[in-house]
Design an enzyme around this catalytic site. Structure first.
Site, mmCIF file in Angstrom:
data_model
loop_
_atom_site.group_PDB
_atom_site.id
_atom_site.type_symbol
_atom_site.label_atom_id
_atom_site.label_comp_id
_atom_site.label_asym_id
_atom_site.label_seq_id
_atom_site.Cartn_x
_atom_site.Cartn_y
_atom_site.Cartn_z
ATOM 1 N N ARG A 62 0.895 -1.147 -0.129
ATOM 2 C CA ARG A 62 -0.121 0.080 -0.088
ATOM 3 C C ARG A 62 0.880 1.288 -0.016
ATOM 4 O O ARG A 62 0.620 2.118 -0.581
ATOM 5 C CB ARG A 62 -0.933 -0.068 1.334
ATOM 6 N N GLN A 94 -10.329 9.841 6.117
ATOM 7 C CA GLN A 94 -10.104 8.363 6.426
ATOM 8 C C GLN A 94 -9.044 7.879 5.826
ATOM 9 O O GLN A 94 -8.535 6.704 6.114
ATOM 10 C CB GLN A 94 -11.014 7.681 6.281
ATOM 11 N N ILE A 96 -5.170 6.982 4.149
ATOM 12 C CA ILE A 96 -3.897 6.964 4.651
ATOM 13 C C ILE A 96 -2.943 7.478 3.692
ATOM 14 O O ILE A 96 -1.606 7.630 4.053
ATOM 15 C CB ILE A 96 -3.455 5.554 5.155
ATOM 16 N N ASP A 97 -3.468 7.555 2.391
ATOM 17 C CA ASP A 97 -2.471 8.397 1.414
ATOM 18 C C ASP A 97 -2.235 9.878 1.638
ATOM 19 O O ASP A 97 -2.860 10.662 2.658
ATOM 20 C CB ASP A 97 -3.155 8.308 0.047
ATOM 21 N N HIS A 112 -7.286 7.753 10.456
ATOM 22 C CA HIS A 112 -7.114 6.438 10.439
ATOM 23 C C HIS A 112 -5.443 6.156 10.389
ATOM 24 O O HIS A 112 -5.374 5.133 9.851
ATOM 25 C CB HIS A 112 -7.742 5.946 9.307
ATOM 26 N N THR A 179 -16.966 8.406 0.923
ATOM 27 C CA THR A 179 -16.935 7.430 1.650
ATOM 28 C C THR A 179 -18.336 6.462 1.936
ATOM 29 O O THR A 179 -19.582 7.325 1.593
ATOM 30 C CB THR A 179 -16.262 8.150 3.035
HETATM 31 C C1 BJW Z 1 -16.435 7.440 -5.285
HETATM 32 C C2 BJW Z 1 -15.880 7.055 -6.395
HETATM 33 C C3 BJW Z 1 -15.326 8.276 -7.056
HETATM 34 C C4 BJW Z 1 -15.912 5.363 -5.469
HETATM 35 N N1 BJW Z 1 -15.862 9.489 -6.810
HETATM 36 N N2 BJW Z 1 -16.923 8.395 -4.833
HETATM 37 C C5 BJW Z 1 -21.169 0.876 15.957
HETATM 38 C C6 BJW Z 1 -21.048 2.384 16.422
HETATM 39 C C7 BJW Z 1 -19.474 2.778 16.547
HETATM 40 C C8 BJW Z 1 -18.423 1.853 16.194
HETATM 41 C C9 BJW Z 1 -18.878 0.675 15.850
HETATM 42 C C10 BJW Z 1 -20.034 0.188 15.665
HETATM 43 N N3 BJW Z 1 -20.100 -1.153 15.273
HETATM 44 C C11 BJW Z 1 -18.597 -1.567 15.233
HETATM 45 C C12 BJW Z 1 -17.920 -0.273 15.560
HETATM 46 C C13 BJW Z 1 -16.455 -0.333 15.632
HETATM 47 C C14 BJW Z 1 -15.762 -0.216 14.159
HETATM 48 C C15 BJW Z 1 -16.800 -0.348 13.069
HETATM 49 O O1 BJW Z 1 -17.172 1.015 12.474
HETATM 50 N N4 BJW Z 1 -17.039 -1.289 12.499
HETATM 51 C C16 BJW Z 1 -17.957 -1.357 11.288
HETATM 52 C C17 BJW Z 1 -17.632 -2.449 10.441
HETATM 53 C C18 BJW Z 1 -19.375 -1.388 11.703
HETATM 54 N N5 BJW Z 1 -14.914 0.950 14.078
HETATM 55 C C19 BJW Z 1 -13.711 1.129 14.694
HETATM 56 O O2 BJW Z 1 -13.328 -0.340 15.420
HETATM 57 C C20 BJW Z 1 -12.911 2.435 14.654
HETATM 58 N N6 BJW Z 1 -12.624 2.601 16.318
HETATM 59 C C21 BJW Z 1 -13.439 2.647 16.959
HETATM 60 O O3 BJW Z 1 -14.790 2.732 16.929
HETATM 61 O O4 BJW Z 1 -12.927 3.264 18.250
HETATM 62 C C22 BJW Z 1 -14.089 3.328 19.468
HETATM 63 C C23 BJW Z 1 -14.510 4.836 19.424
HETATM 64 C C24 BJW Z 1 -15.930 5.119 19.569
HETATM 65 C C25 BJW Z 1 -16.572 6.187 19.425
HETATM 66 C C26 BJW Z 1 -15.841 7.449 19.012
HETATM 67 C C27 BJW Z 1 -14.418 7.200 18.854
HETATM 68 C C28 BJW Z 1 -13.640 6.122 18.871
HETATM 69 C C29 BJW Z 1 -11.800 2.038 13.808
HETATM 70 C C30 BJW Z 1 -11.872 2.019 12.588
HETATM 71 C C31 BJW Z 1 -10.704 1.964 11.749
HETATM 72 C C32 BJW Z 1 -10.966 1.543 10.251
HETATM 73 N N7 BJW Z 1 -9.373 1.426 9.528
HETATM 74 C C33 BJW Z 1 -9.677 1.095 8.153
HETATM 75 C C34 BJW Z 1 -8.255 0.360 7.667
HETATM 76 C C35 BJW Z 1 -7.137 1.222 8.084
HETATM 77 C C36 BJW Z 1 -6.738 2.049 7.003
HETATM 78 C C37 BJW Z 1 -6.267 1.712 5.689
HETATM 79 O O5 BJW Z 1 -5.642 0.295 5.886
HETATM 80 O O6 BJW Z 1 -6.243 2.240 4.626
HETATM 81 O O7 BJW Z 1 -9.987 2.297 7.644
HETATM 82 S S1 BJW Z 1 -11.102 0.114 7.672
HETATM 83 C C38 BJW Z 1 -11.372 1.060 6.198
HETATM 84 O O8 BJW Z 1 -12.605 1.607 6.190
HETATM 85 C C39 BJW Z 1 -10.299 2.299 6.099
HETATM 86 C C40 BJW Z 1 -11.249 3.270 5.729
HETATM 87 O O9 BJW Z 1 -10.807 4.663 6.222
HETATM 88 C C41 BJW Z 1 -12.668 3.061 6.243
HETATM 89 C C42 BJW Z 1 -13.835 3.696 5.602
HETATM 90 O O10 BJW Z 1 -13.667 3.198 4.099
HETATM 91 P P1 BJW Z 1 -14.201 4.206 3.048
HETATM 92 O O11 BJW Z 1 -13.205 5.429 2.925
HETATM 93 O O12 BJW Z 1 -15.594 4.758 3.300
HETATM 94 O O13 BJW Z 1 -14.006 3.321 1.712
HETATM 95 P P2 BJW Z 1 -15.148 2.253 0.861
HETATM 96 O O14 BJW Z 1 -14.478 1.408 0.027
HETATM 97 O O15 BJW Z 1 -16.085 1.735 2.255
HETATM 98 O O16 BJW Z 1 -16.144 3.352 0.194
HETATM 99 C C43 BJW Z 1 -15.769 4.064 -0.918
HETATM 100 C C44 BJW Z 1 -16.710 4.946 -1.265
HETATM 101 O O17 BJW Z 1 -16.112 5.686 -2.485
HETATM 102 C C45 BJW Z 1 -18.191 4.352 -1.732
HETATM 103 O O18 BJW Z 1 -19.246 4.906 -1.192
HETATM 104 C C46 BJW Z 1 -18.161 4.639 -3.444
HETATM 105 O O19 BJW Z 1 -19.267 4.578 -3.945
HETATM 106 C C47 BJW Z 1 -17.240 5.775 -3.372
HETATM 107 N N8 BJW Z 1 -16.478 5.902 -4.695
HETATM 108 N N9 BJW Z 1 -15.171 5.693 -6.382
HETATM 109 C C48 BJW Z 1 -16.696 9.506 -5.758
HETATM 110 N N10 BJW Z 1 -14.640 8.116 -8.435
#
Ligand code: BJW
Length: 236
Positions: A62, A94, A96-97, A112, A179
């Site tokens: 990555r 969110q 990491i780039d 993140h 997102t």
């Molecule tokens: C386009 C496009 C184009 C495409 N133009 N658009 C309920 C409530 C609260 C928390 C939880 C809960 N249930 C479970 C949890 C905990 C958990 C969680 O959320 N789990 C879910 C599965 C439900 N969360 C955590 O554990 C987080 N920590 C936490 O909650 O701590 C406690 C806390 C509580 C309260 C306050 C504060 C803290 C930590 C989450 C860590 C996420 N890490 C990752 C990986 C690391 C980074 C990496 O490797 O790069 O982060 S997971 C991954 O998902 C990454 C991303 O940043 C993140 C979000 O993904 P993103 O960016 O939305 O990507 P996609 O692929 O999902 O979507 C892409 C979008 O782009 C799509 O909509 C497309 O349509 C669009 N798109 N091309 C415009 N050209």
């Protein structure tokens, strides 16, 4: 409804979709990162404890992809906005780039973590890192071999949450770009901003899990929607 150009305090949340047109994969698309790399294996502390080599290799790749990518018109437009918008602005990413920074933005917060940062678990130091970690390099600060990617995995606390919540409470416009609304706490920012009176706008390729929470959703590629929206904000 307030005109966009009257906003004085903007919080922008970005996700993987804004970097998709720079060639970086999103997570949840059919050919996304989680298809080839199960999330519990590469994006949890438990996965790292089980197989550190697999996780280091995933983030080494990555990191190399980030270094090879270039900002697209959406990153450039937000950089332009950051340099020309006189009000308060915060880009919470969110991602990491470093494409927002290379697109000219400086008011950027990486909730993140960052691909180009390594974190020593022995002494807590963080180092800019452009090479690989899988061969276990020693920490430049303490000499221990204990460096991991400086990434927030599932179950870990995202960075600088106090600053983010303060900014959301002050925002009069909250904009979410590319997102899916699948991951908390970021997925809940729209409701927090709205509860404090902000107008909310979503820019996405397609409807997301959170679309119903926004005052307005505009669908299309970020490279087209974002520059157009920035022009509106700057009143041109
Ligand atoms: C386009 C496009 C184009 C495409 N133009 N658009 C309920 C409530 C609260 C928390 C939880 C809960 N249930 C479970 C949890 C905990 C958990 C969680 O959320 N789990 C879910 C599965 C439900 N969360 C955590 O554990 C987080 N920590 C936490 O909650 O701590 C406690 C806390 C509580 C309260 C306050 C504060 C803290 C930590 C989450 C860590 C996420 N890490 C990752 C990986 C690391 C980074 C990496 O490797 O790069 O982060 S997971 C991954 O998902 C990454 C991303 O940043 C993140 C979000 O993904 P993103 O960016 O939305 O990507 P996609 O692929 O999902 O979507 C892409 C979008 O782009 C799509 O909509 C497309 O349509 C669009 N798109 N091309 C415009 N050209």
């Amino acid at each position: 409804m307030r005109a966009m150009s009257s906003n004085r305090n903007i919080v922008i949340l970005t996700g993987a979709g804004i970097s998709a047109e720079s060639g970086l994969k999103t997570f949840r698309a059919e050919d996304g990162l989680w298809e080839s790399h199960p999330v519990d294996q590469v994006a949890t502390p438990e996965g790292f404890a089980r197989d550190p080599d697999l996780v280091q290799r995933f983030y080494d790749e990555r990191r190399a992809q980030v270094l090879a990518a270039s900002p697209n018109p959406a990153h450039m437009a937000l950089g332009h906005l950051d340099r020309h918008f006189a009000g308060e602005l915060l880009i919470v990413t969110q991602n990491i780039d470093d494409l927002h920074e290379r697109g000219g933005a400086s008011r950027v917060l990486h909730m993140h973590g960052e691909a180009l940062s390594a974190w020593c678990r022995a002494c807590d130091a963080r180092h800019r890192w452009t090479g690989t970690l899988r061969e276990g390099p020693a920490c430049p600060a303490c000499g221990e071999v204990a460096m991991r990617p400086d990434i927030v995995w599932f179950g870990e606390m995202p960075y600088r949450m106090d600053e983010i919540f303060d900014a959301l409470a002050r925002a009069d416009l909250f904009v979410s770009i590319g997102t899916s609304g699948a991951v908390y706490p970021a997925a809940g920012f729209v409701q927090q901003a709205a509860a404090h009176g902000a107008r909310t706008l979503e820019l996405n390729l397609e409807e997301s899990l959170g679309s119903r929470n926004f005052d307005e959703t505009r669908l299309g590629p970020a490279s087209e929607l974002v520059p157009r929206w920035v022009e509106e904000v700057l009143g041109r």
